[in-house]
Design an enzyme around this catalytic site. Structure first.
Site, short mmCIF file in Angstrom:
data_model
loop_
_atom_site.label_atom_id
_atom_site.label_comp_id
_atom_site.label_asym_id
_atom_site.label_seq_id
_atom_site.Cartn_x
_atom_site.Cartn_y
_atom_site.Cartn_z
N THR A 10 0.84 -1.19 0.00
CA THR A 10 0.00 0.00 0.00
C THR A 10 0.88 1.24 0.00
O THR A 10 2.10 1.16 0.10
CB THR A 10 -0.89 0.04 1.25
OG1 THR A 10 -0.04 0.08 2.42
CG2 THR A 10 -1.79 -1.18 1.32
N MET A 11 0.25 2.38 -0.09
CA MET A 11 0.97 3.62 0.11
C MET A 11 1.58 3.63 1.51
O MET A 11 1.07 2.98 2.43
CB MET A 11 0.02 4.82 -0.03
CG MET A 11 -0.58 4.97 -1.41
SD MET A 11 -1.73 6.36 -1.51
CE MET A 11 -2.98 5.89 -0.30
N SER A 16 9.48 3.42 -1.90
CA SER A 16 10.51 4.29 -2.47
C SER A 16 11.78 4.27 -1.64
O SER A 16 12.89 4.37 -2.18
CB SER A 16 9.98 5.73 -2.60
OG SER A 16 8.88 5.77 -3.49
N ASP A 86 10.42 2.95 -10.03
CA ASP A 86 9.47 3.29 -8.98
C ASP A 86 8.16 3.79 -9.57
O ASP A 86 8.11 4.22 -10.71
CB ASP A 86 10.07 4.36 -8.06
CG ASP A 86 9.38 4.40 -6.71
OD1 ASP A 86 8.72 3.41 -6.33
OD2 ASP A 86 9.49 5.44 -6.02
N GLU A 87 7.10 3.73 -8.76
CA GLU A 87 5.74 4.11 -9.18
C GLU A 87 5.32 3.32 -10.44
O GLU A 87 4.73 3.85 -11.38
CB GLU A 87 5.65 5.62 -9.44
CG GLU A 87 6.11 6.50 -8.30
CD GLU A 87 5.22 6.40 -7.06
OE1 GLU A 87 4.17 5.73 -7.12
OE2 GLU A 87 5.59 6.99 -6.02
N GLN A 89 3.06 1.31 -10.96
CA GLN A 89 1.63 1.20 -11.24
C GLN A 89 1.18 2.17 -12.34
O GLN A 89 0.17 1.94 -13.02
CB GLN A 89 0.80 1.46 -9.98
CG GLN A 89 0.78 2.89 -9.47
CD GLN A 89 1.94 3.19 -8.53
OE1 GLN A 89 2.85 2.39 -8.36
NE2 GLN A 89 1.87 4.34 -7.88
N VAL A 170 -5.85 8.22 -11.86
CA VAL A 170 -4.59 8.82 -11.42
C VAL A 170 -4.81 10.30 -11.14
O VAL A 170 -5.06 11.08 -12.06
CB VAL A 170 -3.48 8.64 -12.48
CG1 VAL A 170 -2.20 9.28 -11.99
CG2 VAL A 170 -3.27 7.16 -12.78
N ILE A 172 -2.69 13.01 -8.57
CA ILE A 172 -1.60 13.10 -7.61
C ILE A 172 -2.02 13.95 -6.43
O ILE A 172 -2.61 15.02 -6.58
CB ILE A 172 -0.34 13.71 -8.26
CG1 ILE A 172 0.04 12.88 -9.49
CG2 ILE A 172 0.82 13.73 -7.26
CD1 ILE A 172 0.29 11.42 -9.22
#
Length: 221
Positions: A10-11, A16, A86-87, A89, A170, A172
């Protein structure tokens, strides 16, 4: 042998941070790596962690071709032993296929990091393709926690402090501090499955933290 590894969670579970640590560890052993990221919270062409670490990285765009990028660097004399992505998704399925080709044909390791599902509890296309193609899928061991203290398994989006389940996949935004959302921005929070399904976030009052079923029983009394 080279491999494609997808680290997911999850977040706020340290993806990172682990990406930066892995990049450091491999380069410390003389391996040549390239950092990639898409739509990081720190801005374009940055890979950042919530612990405050932030380094320059290559921004993944809609037209980024990982095969061409690795071939170009090797043609210019770089070894490119591994990629940190990274990221992931936010990558397209086609870009994930390119990463698999980089592993299989160019023998470079790819370590990808990302969340699997969006605020609606639906798979991101990039993550879905990662799950289909990865040699290994690793769930991160640092567990993010829901406001209730249970393990967080779902990502929630709030707008003006209210959880939403419709909208663009998406958008941010910042993850809110527990109990202190910014009502002027799109924010994100991690929840356990129960509270995600009930749409109960940390900003909801203690009384409302009871489930709708329980509230119904109390009202009947």
């Amino acid at each position: 042998m080279a491999e494609l590894v997808f680290f997911c969670g999850t977040m706020d579970c340290g993806k990172s941070t682990l990406a930066l640590q892995m990049h450091h560890n491999h380069e410390a052993r003389g391996r040549d790596g390239v950092l990639w990221v898409r739509q990081d919270r720190a801005g374009e062409a940055r890979l950042s962690s919530r612990l405050g670490l932030s380094v320059p990285a290559n921004e993944v765009r809609d037209d980024t071709d990982f095969w061409a990028e690795v071939v170009d660097r090797r043609t210019r004399g770089r070894a490119v032993d591994f990629l940190i992505c990274d990221e992931a998704q936010f990558y397209s399925p086609a870009q994930v296929d390119q990463l698999a080709d980089v592993v299989d044909e160019l023998k470079a390791d790819v370590y990808a990091f990302g969340i699997t599902t969006d605020f609606r509890a639906q798979l991101f296309p990039g993550s879905a393709r990662m799950l289909e193609l990865a040699d290994r899928v690793e769930s991160l061991q640092v567990q993010a926690l829901c406001w209730c203290g249970a393990r967080a398994t779902h990502n929630a989006r709030t707008v003006h402090g209210v959880m939403v389940v419709e909208g663009e996949q998406v958008v941010i935004g910042d993850i809110t501090a527990a109990g202190a959302p910014d009502p002027e921005t799109v924010s994100y929070e991690v929840l356990c499955r129960r509270h995600h399904r009930q749409r109960i976030t940390a900003s909801v009052s203690g009384a409302a933290a009871l489930s709708p079923q329980t509230l119904g029983l109390l009202n009947e009394d």
